[in-house]
Scaffold this active site. Structure first.
Site, mmCIF file in Angstrom:
data_model
loop_
_atom_site.group_PDB
_atom_site.id
_atom_site.type_symbol
_atom_site.label_atom_id
_atom_site.label_comp_id
_atom_site.label_asym_id
_atom_site.label_seq_id
_atom_site.Cartn_x
_atom_site.Cartn_y
_atom_site.Cartn_z
ATOM 1 C CD GLU A 37 37.134 41.683 13.791
ATOM 2 O OE1 GLU A 37 36.744 42.513 12.955
ATOM 3 O OE2 GLU A 37 36.386 41.233 14.689
ATOM 4 C CB CYS A 41 40.189 47.396 8.115
ATOM 5 S SG CYS A 41 39.600 47.923 9.729
#
Ligand code: NAD
Length: 460
Positions: free
Chosen positions: A214, A248
């Site tokens: 990720e 993010c």
């Protein structure tokens, strides 16, 4: 920090625990998920305190994105786990008659979960929910850059679980992770930067360990000419400056149709004032940079282009004001790096194909946000840009829906999780075909003489 011998002992203990089969039954997994929720509740105020110390997150922000988020996901998994664990019956080809086929979702074994500092609690525990639901043992490695949160995670896990089942290893990632990954894990789930993600993948190679990565990237926010400007501005400002841009999936930059740029800039400035006041340094609701290293990196971007709003900094207090930046070039560092801080460059486009070409300079962003009233624009961007996931007329919130897969594409990562997707990530799909013994169709057995014609009829 664990010594090599301690790491080896922990690994061995988890191996034995897993091989005992205790993690397999539904009842065990359900109990552990409930225990974890109870443990988080017990530590809740200390978790919020730790997040304030590490990132000066307001308790409302910390609760919703780090703690409440997990409660919801635990409940979602508990409501569905029994059904997910059922073997899935699928059809069987006629040539295998008399057979039935099933897919069994079985635990992987030992899993390693590595987390970053920006949502240090949630990003350590959210993958763990999938690991528990899948019936695995886990070692967690929280980020050393959010030390207060890492300590609380270690305490909570020690208080809740047998370390032979779930344990925390703290310390510098560059030392702790190679020491752990000398052993074979059945899955490594990593959340963090692209360069470290590559190292994790390299360390996984000798053991052929599957990895979920990720990662990050530059997530664009496209604002079309047909748009509700006021709503778009407020949602973009909220999403960008949540956790001071250290998210993010934060909108990294805005790509706005040139016809509505001035209107958007006015609305963006008004939204910053509405959400954080005339001087965001005094706002309780605005987070700080994680450390001086990140502060210095992000602050240098202020030298590029032209500041439209904000731009103030206070290194001692790790404060960078919510900032709008104009007149930047695609070749500037602020448009090359993932910003990961409270600076929002605004660029323009004149038609959609041009916008798509511009976005393709940073391949495979983690997220893409589309603000438009046009379903044609929406469709074109979803189909023609490769990215992890995103929202239309909103930002960030796609990750709150456990029905949606969350993950990157290409450079922003591989694999996906949340809800059912976490369960799938942390289980192996074992395909099993079972054949009745009351009939043994002779066609497959030699001698094959005169059987080709029949098999051709069966398998056209
Ligand atoms: P990072 O890659 O520096 O660190 C992540 C983890 O890796 C930490 O636990 C750290 O201890 C460990 N680590 C660091 N160096 C290592 C090494 N040499 N070998 C092995 N392990 C090592 O990332 P970060 O700075 O903590 O987080 C920021 C990045 O994470 C940003 O790029 C952001 O976009 C990304 N991110 C992605 C998601 C997502 O869901 N895709 C979520 C949050 C953050």
């Amino acid at each position: 920090m664990f010594s090599n011998a301690q790491t080896g002992q922990l690994y061995k203990a988890q191996q034995l625990y897993f091989e005992s089969g205790v993690t397999y039954p539904y009842a065990f997994r359900k109990t552990q998920l409930k225990q974890l929720k109870k443990g988080i509740k017990k530590y809740e105020s200390r978790i919020l305190e730790a997040l304030h110390k590490d990132l000066r997150k307001h308790p409302m922000e910390a609760y919703s994105s780090e703690v409440g988020f997990l409660y919801d996901e635990i409940d979602f998994i508990l409501a569905n786990l029994k059904q997910w664990m059922q073997p899935e019956v699928v059809t069987s080809p006629f040539v295998t008659y008399p057979s039935s086929s099933r897919i069994y979702r079985v635990p992987l074994g030992l899993t390693l979960i590595i987390a970053p500092w920006n949502y240090p609690f949630m990003l350590t525990l959210s993958p763990l929910l999938g690991a528990i639901a899948g019936g695995n043992c886990s070692i967690l490695k929280p980020s050393e850059l959010a030390p207060h949160t890492a300590n609380i995670i270690a305490e909570l896990i020690k208080d809740t679980f047998d370390p032979a089942y779930i344990a925390v290893v703290e310390g510098e990632g560059s030392e702790a992770i190679p020491a752990l990954m000398q052993f074979r894990f059945d899955h490594v789930f990593f959340t963090g930067s692209i360069p470290v993600g590559k190292k994790i993948m390299e360390m996984a190679v000798p053991h052929l360990t599957p990895v979920t990565l990720e990662l990050g990237g530059k997530s664009p926010c496209v604002v079309d000419e047909k748009v509700n400007i006021t709503v778009a501005a407020k949602r973009i400002i909220w999403a960008k400056f949540w956790n001071a841009g250290q998210t993010c999936v934060a909108p990294d930059y805005i790509l706005v149709h040139q016809k509505v740029k001035n209107e958007l800039v006015t609305a963006l400035k008004a939204s910053i004032v509405e959400l954080f006041g005339e001087n965001p340094a005094t706002s309780e609701d605005y987070a700080r940079m994680i450390n001086t290293k990140r502060f210095d990196t992000v602050a240098t971007y202020l030298k590029e282009g032209h500041v439209l709003h904000g731009g103030q900094t206070d290194r001692e207090h790790l404060y960078i004001a919510p900032t709008l930046l104009d007149d930047v070039e695609w070749s500037d560092p602020v448009m090359q790096d993932e910003i990961f801080g409270p600076i929002l460059p605004i660029l323009t486009f004149s038609d959609l194909p041009q916008a798509i070409q511009a976005i393709r300079q940073h391949p495979y962003p983690l997220a893409l946000y589309i603000f438009t009233k046009s379903s044609k624009t929406e469709k074109m961007l979803i189909e023609q840009v490769r990215f992890g996931g995103g929202c239309v007329n909103n930002a960030l919130v796609h990750l709150t829906n456990p029905e949606l897969p969350f993950g990157g594409a290409g450079y922003s990562g591989m694999g996906k999780y949340h809800g059912r997707y976490s369960f799938d990530t942390f289980t192996h799909q074992k395909g099993m075909l079972k054949t009745g013994t009351w009939l043994d169709v002779p066609v497959k057995y030699p001698p094959f003489k005169n059987k080709l014609k029949l098999i051709k009829q069966l398998m056209k």
